[in-house]
Design a protein around this motif. Structure first.
Motif, PDB file in Angstrom:
ATOM      1  N   VAL A  22     -31.917   7.952  47.091  1.00 28.35           N
ATOM      2  CA  VAL A  22     -32.673   7.945  48.660  1.00 28.35           C
ATOM      3  C   VAL A  22     -31.711   9.022  49.496  1.00 28.35           C
ATOM      4  O   VAL A  22     -30.677   8.965  49.715  1.00 28.35           O
ATOM      5  CB  VAL A  22     -32.570   6.636  49.271  1.00 28.35           C
ATOM      6  CG1 VAL A  22     -33.182   6.549  50.521  1.00 28.35           C
ATOM      7  CG2 VAL A  22     -33.139   5.545  48.215  1.00 28.35           C
ATOM      8  N   LEU A  45     -35.923  10.817  46.577  1.00 27.31           N
ATOM      9  CA  LEU A  45     -37.045  10.462  47.355  1.00 27.31           C
ATOM     10  C   LEU A  45     -36.610  10.895  48.806  1.00 27.31           C
ATOM     11  O   LEU A  45     -35.365  10.238  49.233  1.00 27.31           O
ATOM     12  CB  LEU A  45     -37.361   9.032  47.397  1.00 27.31           C
ATOM     13  CG  LEU A  45     -37.685   8.575  46.292  1.00 27.31           C
ATOM     14  CD1 LEU A  45     -38.110   7.139  46.049  1.00 27.31           C
ATOM     15  CD2 LEU A  45     -39.033   9.280  45.537  1.00 27.31           C
ATOM     16  N   GLU A  46     -36.855  11.929  49.491  1.00 25.84           N
ATOM     17  CA  GLU A  46     -36.654  12.410  50.674  1.00 25.84           C
ATOM     18  C   GLU A  46     -37.858  12.243  51.890  1.00 25.84           C
ATOM     19  O   GLU A  46     -38.742  12.528  51.644  1.00 25.84           O
ATOM     20  CB  GLU A  46     -36.382  13.866  50.817  1.00 25.84           C
ATOM     21  CG  GLU A  46     -36.219  14.661  52.118  1.00 25.84           C
ATOM     22  CD  GLU A  46     -35.352  13.861  52.828  1.00 25.84           C
ATOM     23  OE1 GLU A  46     -34.026  13.610  52.568  1.00 25.84           O
ATOM     24  OE2 GLU A  46     -35.419  13.658  54.257  1.00 25.84           O
ATOM     25  N   ARG A  47     -37.445  11.349  52.969  1.00 21.70           N
ATOM     26  CA  ARG A  47     -38.533  11.151  53.829  1.00 21.70           C
ATOM     27  C   ARG A  47     -38.997  12.440  54.828  1.00 21.70           C
ATOM     28  O   ARG A  47     -39.958  12.186  55.484  1.00 21.70           O
ATOM     29  CB  ARG A  47     -37.961  10.104  54.985  1.00 21.70           C
ATOM     30  CG  ARG A  47     -36.648  10.455  55.672  1.00 21.70           C
ATOM     31  CD  ARG A  47     -36.214   9.643  56.772  1.00 21.70           C
ATOM     32  NE  ARG A  47     -35.067   9.723  57.532  1.00 21.70           N
ATOM     33  CZ  ARG A  47     -34.284   9.131  58.096  1.00 21.70           C
ATOM     34  NH1 ARG A  47     -34.604   7.849  58.203  1.00 21.70           N
ATOM     35  NH2 ARG A  47     -33.361   9.633  58.770  1.00 21.70           N
ATOM     36  N   ARG A 147     -41.263  10.961  51.474  1.00 19.67           N
ATOM     37  CA  ARG A 147     -41.177   9.512  50.963  1.00 19.67           C
ATOM     38  C   ARG A 147     -40.148   8.637  51.646  1.00 19.67           C
ATOM     39  O   ARG A 147     -38.987   9.069  51.387  1.00 19.67           O
ATOM     40  CB  ARG A 147     -40.831   9.376  49.652  1.00 19.67           C
ATOM     41  CG  ARG A 147     -41.808  10.247  48.614  1.00 19.67           C
ATOM     42  CD  ARG A 147     -43.111   9.687  48.273  1.00 19.67           C
ATOM     43  NE  ARG A 147     -43.877  10.331  47.183  1.00 19.67           N
ATOM     44  CZ  ARG A 147     -44.391  11.311  47.076  1.00 19.67           C
ATOM     45  NH1 ARG A 147     -44.463  12.211  47.901  1.00 19.67           N
ATOM     46  NH2 ARG A 147     -45.092  11.745  46.023  1.00 19.67           N
ATOM     47  N   ASN A 148     -40.691   7.755  52.563  1.00 18.66           N
ATOM     48  CA  ASN A 148     -39.627   7.097  53.347  1.00 18.66           C
ATOM     49  C   ASN A 148     -39.329   5.664  52.371  1.00 18.66           C
ATOM     50  O   ASN A 148     -40.225   5.116  52.456  1.00 18.66           O
ATOM     51  CB  ASN A 148     -40.290   6.988  54.964  1.00 18.66           C
ATOM     52  CG  ASN A 148     -39.195   6.007  55.645  1.00 18.66           C
ATOM     53  OD1 ASN A 148     -37.960   6.311  55.597  1.00 18.66           O
ATOM     54  ND2 ASN A 148     -39.673   5.129  56.401  1.00 18.66           N
ATOM     55  N   VAL A 149     -38.192   5.804  52.031  1.00 16.47           N
ATOM     56  CA  VAL A 149     -37.700   4.386  51.474  1.00 16.47           C
ATOM     57  C   VAL A 149     -37.621   3.478  52.222  1.00 16.47           C
ATOM     58  O   VAL A 149     -36.932   3.419  53.332  1.00 16.47           O
ATOM     59  CB  VAL A 149     -36.665   4.707  50.553  1.00 16.47           C
ATOM     60  CG1 VAL A 149     -36.179   3.385  49.781  1.00 16.47           C
ATOM     61  CG2 VAL A 149     -36.959   5.807  49.519  1.00 16.47           C
ATOM     62  N   VAL A 161     -38.441   0.821  43.847  1.00 24.70           N
ATOM     63  CA  VAL A 161     -38.353   1.564  45.118  1.00 24.70           C
ATOM     64  C   VAL A 161     -39.338   1.657  45.971  1.00 24.70           C
ATOM     65  O   VAL A 161     -40.251   2.460  45.363  1.00 24.70           O
ATOM     66  CB  VAL A 161     -37.273   2.966  45.022  1.00 24.70           C
ATOM     67  CG1 VAL A 161     -36.950   3.529  46.361  1.00 24.70           C
ATOM     68  CG2 VAL A 161     -36.233   2.649  43.994  1.00 24.70           C
TER      69      VAL A 161
END
Ligand SMILES: Cc1cc2nc3c(=O)[nH]c(=O)nc-3n(C[C@H](O)[C@H](O)[C@H](O)COP(=O)(O)OP(=O)(O)OC[C@H]3O[C@@H](n4cnc5c(N)ncnc54)[C@H](O)[C@@H]3O)c2cc1C
Length: 162
Positions: A22, A45-47, A147-149, A161
């Protein structure tokens, strides 16, 4: 949503794991590059809504650990990531030196470090360095932006996730 699952003991038959990381800044990329080199798969996954991170600062000190890391894992032909500076100077808004501290520091830039890491992680091209040729012993990597986890849930032998 991304998932990483393996056999009941947490490993695939080949001993490979699939990691979900994340955050795709310097820390996430460093983890991803090391895991890839060990043969594991890694999904970042990078927001941030754009595919590349920008303008996270200008010059940065390339500390000993950062240099050691790049020496070990950087597979770009270009190896130089830092220049030696013999002092740190603090300027006022008119550019006058108001304070100067002697001491050797290896200086790099955030952008250069980021693009070196992207080239090594997922083969992102840039003017900073060439893209290394794939190594068949390395794991597969993918970098997703926007992609905001929000949650990580255990599921069987892996995680889901959100
Ligand atoms: C003013 C300043 C000067 C600095 N100077 C230096 C220096 O000279 N030398 C040096 O080595 N270090 C320096 N640092 C420290 C360096 O910037 C940090 O150590 C480094 O950026 C940390 O990287 P990181 O990837 O762990 O965290 P970050 O850079 O904070 O990255 C975290 C990433 O995770 C993403 N993220 C967060 N939450 C989520 C989520 N829920 N879902 C998806 N993505 C998410 C964020 O968008 C971000 O991209 C400096 C820091 C500051 C603030």
């Amino acid at each position: 949503m991304a998932s990483a699952s393996n056999t009941p003991n947490g490993k695939s038959k080949s001993g490979k794991l699939h990691f979900v990381i994340v955050g795709g800044s310097l820390g996430g990329l460093a983890a991803g590059i090391a895991l890839k080199a060990l043969g594991h798969d890694a999904t970042i996954l990078e927001r941030n809504p754009t595919p590349l991170l920008h303008d996270q600062g200008a010059g940065i000190v390339a500390g000993g650990h950062a240099l050691e890391f790049l020496k070990k894992y950087n597979r770009c032909k270009r190896q130089e990531v830092a220049v030696r500076s013999d002092r740190r100077q603090y300027l006022d808004k008119d550019g006058n030196v108001v304070h100067s501290v002697k001491g050797n520091h290896d200086m790099s830039s955030w952008d250069l470090t980021y693009y070196f890491m992207r080239a090594n992680f997922d083969g992102t091209p840039s003017d900073y360095c060439d893209v290394p040729s794939p190594d068949p012993a390395h794991g597969k990597t993918v970098h997703y932006h926007d992609r905001n986890v929000t949650d990580v849930v255990s599921e069987g032998s892996g995680v889901r996730v959100y």
